[in-house]
Design a protein around this motif. Structure first.
Motif, PDB file in Angstrom:
ATOM      1  N   VAL A  41       0.802  -1.217   0.000  1.00 55.85           N
ATOM      2  CA  VAL A  41       0.000   0.000   0.000  1.00 55.85           C
ATOM      3  C   VAL A  41       0.842   1.278   0.000  1.00 55.85           C
ATOM      4  O   VAL A  41       0.314   2.368  -0.213  1.00 55.85           O
ATOM      5  CB  VAL A  41      -0.953   0.006   1.224  1.00 55.85           C
ATOM      6  CG1 VAL A  41      -0.186   0.246   2.524  1.00 55.85           C
ATOM      7  CG2 VAL A  41      -2.073   1.020   1.071  1.00 55.85           C
ATOM      8  N   ASP A 164      -5.156   6.501   0.052  1.00 56.28           N
ATOM      9  CA  ASP A 164      -4.755   5.095  -0.009  1.00 56.28           C
ATOM     10  C   ASP A 164      -4.421   4.539   1.370  1.00 56.28           C
ATOM     11  O   ASP A 164      -4.622   3.351   1.637  1.00 56.28           O
ATOM     12  CB  ASP A 164      -3.515   4.940  -0.908  1.00 56.28           C
ATOM     13  CG  ASP A 164      -3.744   5.514  -2.289  1.00 56.28           C
ATOM     14  OD1 ASP A 164      -4.676   5.050  -2.972  1.00 56.28           O
ATOM     15  OD2 ASP A 164      -2.995   6.432  -2.687  1.00 56.28           O
ATOM     16  N   GLU A 193      -9.094  -0.495  -1.953  1.00 51.34           N
ATOM     17  CA  GLU A 193      -7.703  -0.854  -1.675  1.00 51.34           C
ATOM     18  C   GLU A 193      -7.120  -0.056  -0.511  1.00 51.34           C
ATOM     19  O   GLU A 193      -5.974  -0.290  -0.115  1.00 51.34           O
ATOM     20  CB  GLU A 193      -6.838  -0.633  -2.925  1.00 51.34           C
ATOM     21  CG  GLU A 193      -7.278  -1.459  -4.132  1.00 51.34           C
ATOM     22  CD  GLU A 193      -7.302  -2.948  -3.828  1.00 51.34           C
ATOM     23  OE1 GLU A 193      -6.357  -3.436  -3.179  1.00 51.34           O
ATOM     24  OE2 GLU A 193      -8.268  -3.622  -4.233  1.00 51.34           O
ATOM     25  N   LYS A 234     -13.973  -6.008   0.508  1.00 52.81           N
ATOM     26  CA  LYS A 234     -12.692  -6.181  -0.164  1.00 52.81           C
ATOM     27  C   LYS A 234     -12.574  -7.629  -0.614  1.00 52.81           C
ATOM     28  O   LYS A 234     -13.052  -8.537   0.068  1.00 52.81           O
ATOM     29  CB  LYS A 234     -11.542  -5.827   0.785  1.00 52.81           C
ATOM     30  CG  LYS A 234     -10.203  -5.692   0.095  1.00 52.81           C
ATOM     31  CD  LYS A 234      -9.178  -5.062   1.024  1.00 52.81           C
ATOM     32  CE  LYS A 234      -7.856  -4.863   0.300  1.00 52.81           C
ATOM     33  NZ  LYS A 234      -6.839  -4.222   1.128  1.00 52.81           N
TER      34      LYS A 234
END
Length: 248
Positions: A41, A164, A193, A234
């Motif tokens: 990430v 993010d 994400e 997710k």
């Protein structure tokens, strides 16, 4: 206080004066960023560092490949420390410093249209069984100078910002209901994400998630507990790769 890895490894950070900040220890930070590296990430990430203090988590993320960071803290000393650290590292152009309480900052962010329904639903979540009493149960009004979370009025067709990676390290006395409401407001600024890392006292209950979010991993380090949070839905193969609850 220093950056422990990456492009700025070993750089010492200016800490804000006073005793109101609680820097994340090197041990916790090392484990945290190892896990974030594993999730992939960090590279080119748009990061939000809430209750930033000196900005240690945000700057660590930038040292390891994040593209830019928004730092939010209501204390003037913290804003000045973050500004000094950004200048020292030469990354002023990649940072935004918001001398604001977290509620006001999140209220000012435009939520993308596709998140509007989920955002309103999560803000209506009552916070489960937390009653607003006790050491960690003060209401949002008491802790955030009367700032009350209300339904957003600025949802529109424009493109909003997506983060993010979000670090949320609120003061331990901040009530559990307040934490839940802030997470509800934050959920509209995430995508599938995105990862939110919430740091709390290990003696405190696990944060109650608003309707749109879920804890997919937790880990404790002595007095510190980390909760890794994502939007619900997710892909299963990604979530299943993380241990549900770990302790150290």
């Amino acid at each position: 206080m220093r950056i422990i890895a990456g492009a700025y490894k070993g750089s010492k950070l200016v800490a804000p004066g006073g005793s109101n900040t609680r820097p994340t220890s090197d041990r916790v930070k090392e484990s945290l960023f190892s896990m974030l590296d594993g999730y992939g990430v960090l590279q080119a990430a748009n990061v939000l560092d809430l209750f930033a203090g000196s900005g240690g988590l945000g700057f660590e993320a930038m040292s390891r490949g994040a593209a830019e960071v928004d730092f939010v803290d209501s204390a003037g000393a913290s804003a000045r420390a973050v500004e000094a650290n950004a200048a020292k590292l030469g990354i002023d152009h990649s940072t935004r410093i918001h001398s604001s309480d977290v509620v006001s900052f999140l209220s000012s962010q435009r939520v993308p249209k596709q998140h509007a329904s989920a955002q309103l639903q999560s803000e209506g979540h009552s916070g489960g069984t937390h009653s607003g009493e006790g050491e960690h149960g003060e209401g949002l009004d008491a802790v955030l100078d009367g700032e009350v979370l209300e339904t957003r009025s600025d949802l529109d067709d424009g493109d909003g910002r997506i983060f993010d990676l979000v670090f949320m390290d609120p003061p331990y006395p901040l009530g559990e209901d307040a934490v839940t409401q802030i997470l509800g407001r934050l959920s509209g600024l995430l995508d599938m994400e995105s990862i939110v890392v919430v740091e709390r006292a290990s003696r405190a209950p696990e944060p109650t998630m608003p309707a749109a979010l879920e804890v997919f991993r937790s880990k404790t380090f002595g007095e510190t507990a980390l909760y890794f949070v994502q939007l619900k839905g997710k892909p299963e193969e990604v979530s299943d790769s993380a241990a549900a609850n770990e302790s150290a």
